[in-house]
Design an enzyme around this catalytic site. Structure first.
Site, PDB file in Angstrom:
ATOM      1  N   VAL A  68     -43.438-106.744  38.084  1.00  0.00           N
ATOM      2  CA  VAL A  68     -44.446-106.775  37.159  1.00  0.00           C
ATOM      3  C   VAL A  68     -45.752-107.074  38.097  1.00  0.00           C
ATOM      4  CG1 VAL A  68     -45.658-107.935  34.924  1.00  0.00           C
ATOM      5  CG2 VAL A  68     -43.302-107.779  35.166  1.00  0.00           C
ATOM      6  N   PRO A  69     -46.497-105.872  38.492  1.00  0.00           N
ATOM      7  CA  PRO A  69     -47.424-106.040  39.733  1.00  0.00           C
ATOM      8  C   PRO A  69     -48.781-106.579  39.455  1.00  0.00           C
ATOM      9  CG  PRO A  69     -47.364-103.739  38.871  1.00  0.00           C
ATOM     10  CD  PRO A  69     -46.469-104.491  37.983  1.00  0.00           C
ATOM     11  N   CYS A  70     -48.705-107.808  39.261  1.00  0.00           N
ATOM     12  CA  CYS A  70     -50.186-108.472  38.800  1.00  0.00           C
ATOM     13  C   CYS A  70     -51.011-108.558  40.403  1.00  0.00           C
ATOM     14  CB  CYS A  70     -49.937-110.006  38.620  1.00  0.00           C
ATOM     15  SG  CYS A  70     -48.813-110.892  39.524  1.00  0.00           S
ATOM     16  N   HIS A  71     -50.280-108.210  41.512  1.00  0.00           N
ATOM     17  CA  HIS A  71     -50.864-108.204  42.689  1.00  0.00           C
ATOM     18  C   HIS A  71     -51.811-106.860  42.921  1.00  0.00           C
ATOM     19  CE1 HIS A  71     -47.409-105.565  43.330  1.00  0.00           C
ATOM     20  NE2 HIS A  71     -48.090-104.686  44.104  1.00  0.00           N
TER      21      HIS A  71
END
Length: 376
Positions: free
Chosen positions: A336-339
């Site tokens: 879940v790519p919050c980066h």
């Protein structure tokens, strides 16, 4: 092979090498200070080659530090090798940060393949392993004793059998227990519920996954992945308690098919060969949080988006701060790519794993995507 084809092949190889090594390094004096101070926050950011010895090291290497003029810096171990440096035997820079030594890795594989078998100190000595060193490694890296780790694996093994419909008695004996009453008492002590009630409760199996950015902790129930965090996060213990509450489950060291699949796909991601994941995720939160986490997964690999864009995407342009908080509450890093969320001015914003990790992940995706486009 034609000259034109040969030239094209060499140009692609050169392009691949230049892209692989284009990660921007910090300032030289900053890297040297990190080397002198053994600063672990620079793990994965650079490797130091010592000209006088021909050896390259991690930033945290305990060996005596050379003079500044005798050091050159590389963004990867591969780059240092191509420049003719040999890996240091003390800090072992070819291992992933946090990777288990070969003897530990073999021991873990043996335990996971046969969790019902008890390995005692005499068994370790028969395998030419030092029980004291094994005990130290588990305490330092797993925060649990070697014997406790084995007990946890047996409990998870028995739990899985009961969930699949096997009777408690046979599950207990198949998992290496000699006393049914002893098994029941131990099971309830560690899980909070009796074996016969396993069908109505969950266990969250937790494993440690080495990565170039340091070890990560991953957790999964039998239904899917519910946690993926960097192991050095200060809030990790709090996160364990939180997922126990959210999923009404007990966190116990162990593994399952979801975690095995995640480990494989995460390794492919860091190698630059995987751009999307298909592991089963358990995104349990408020309806708003779930919207935000689902929106994160629509940001393409190698791309970035702002909090403002993310707020508009979920249909609430004024919820920028709420979106940022929901991103911070994301329990499943990378997948879940919050980066991939940055400030509207293009600057990096907060990231639970540290901004240096965020930059590394963005560079990895950008460079891997560019390389694959050029190769095709």
């Amino acid at each position: 092979m034609s000259k034109n084809r040969l030239a094209t092949d060499f140009s692609l190889i050169n392009l691949a090498l230049s892209i692989a090594f284009m990660q921007q390094l910090p300032a030289t004096d900053q890297m040297y200070n990190a080397l002198v101070n053994k600063d672990s926050t620079f793990e994965g950011i650079f490797f130091a080659g010592v000209k006088t010895t021909g050896i390259f090291c991690r930033p945290t290497c305990p060996a005596k530090k050379p003079k500044p003029e005798n050091v050159e810096y590389f963004s990867s171990a591969k780059e240092a090798l191509l420049y003719g440096y040999r890996p240091c035997k003390v800090c072992e820079p070819l291992l992933l940060n946090g990777e288990e030594p070969a003897e530990i890795k073999n021991l873990l594989n043996e335990l996971h393949q046969a969790p019902h078998v008890r390995i005692k100190a005499s068994d370790l000595r028969d395998k030419k392993l030092d029980p004291v060193k094994i005990a130290r490694w588990f305490k330092k890296n797993m925060s649990i004793t070697f014997n406790s780790y084995q007990k946890s694996l047996r409990l998870v093994h028995a739990y899985g059998k009961i969930r699949q419909g096997e009777k408690v008695t046979s599950a207990a004996y198949d998992s290496g227990y000699e006393s049914l009453s002893g098994f029941a008492g131990l099971f309830k002590k560690h899980t909070g519920f009796s074996p016969v009630k396993s069908i109505h409760h969950h266990i969250i199996s937790i494993i440690r996954i080495p990565t170039p950015l340091g070890p990560m902790c991953a957790g999964a129930t039998e239904d899917g992945i519910c946690l993926l965090e960097f192991a050095d996060r200060r809030m990790l213990e709090t996160q364990f308690k939180r997922i126990e509450r959210i999923f009404n489950a007990k966190v116990i060291p162990g593994t399952n098919t979801h975690l095995e699949k995640l480990t494989s796909q995460l390794n492919e991601y860091f190698n630059g060969t995987r751009k999307s994941f298909d592991v089963q995720l358990l995104l349990k939160g408020t309806s708003f949080q779930t919207k935000v986490w689902e929106a994160l997964q629509t940001i393409p690999y190698g791309s970035t988006a702002s909090y403002q864009f993310q707020a508009k995407h979920i249909g609430n342009a004024n919820a920028v701060r709420a979106v940022a908080r929901a991103n911070g509450d994301n329990r499943i890093a990378i997948i879940v790519p919050c980066h991939r969320v940055i400030g509207s001015n293009g600057m990096l914003t907060g990231y639970g794993g540290g901004l240096w990790r965020k930059q590394y992940l963005l560079d990895l995706e950008k460079n891997s995507l560019q390389l694959s486009l050029q190769m095709h």
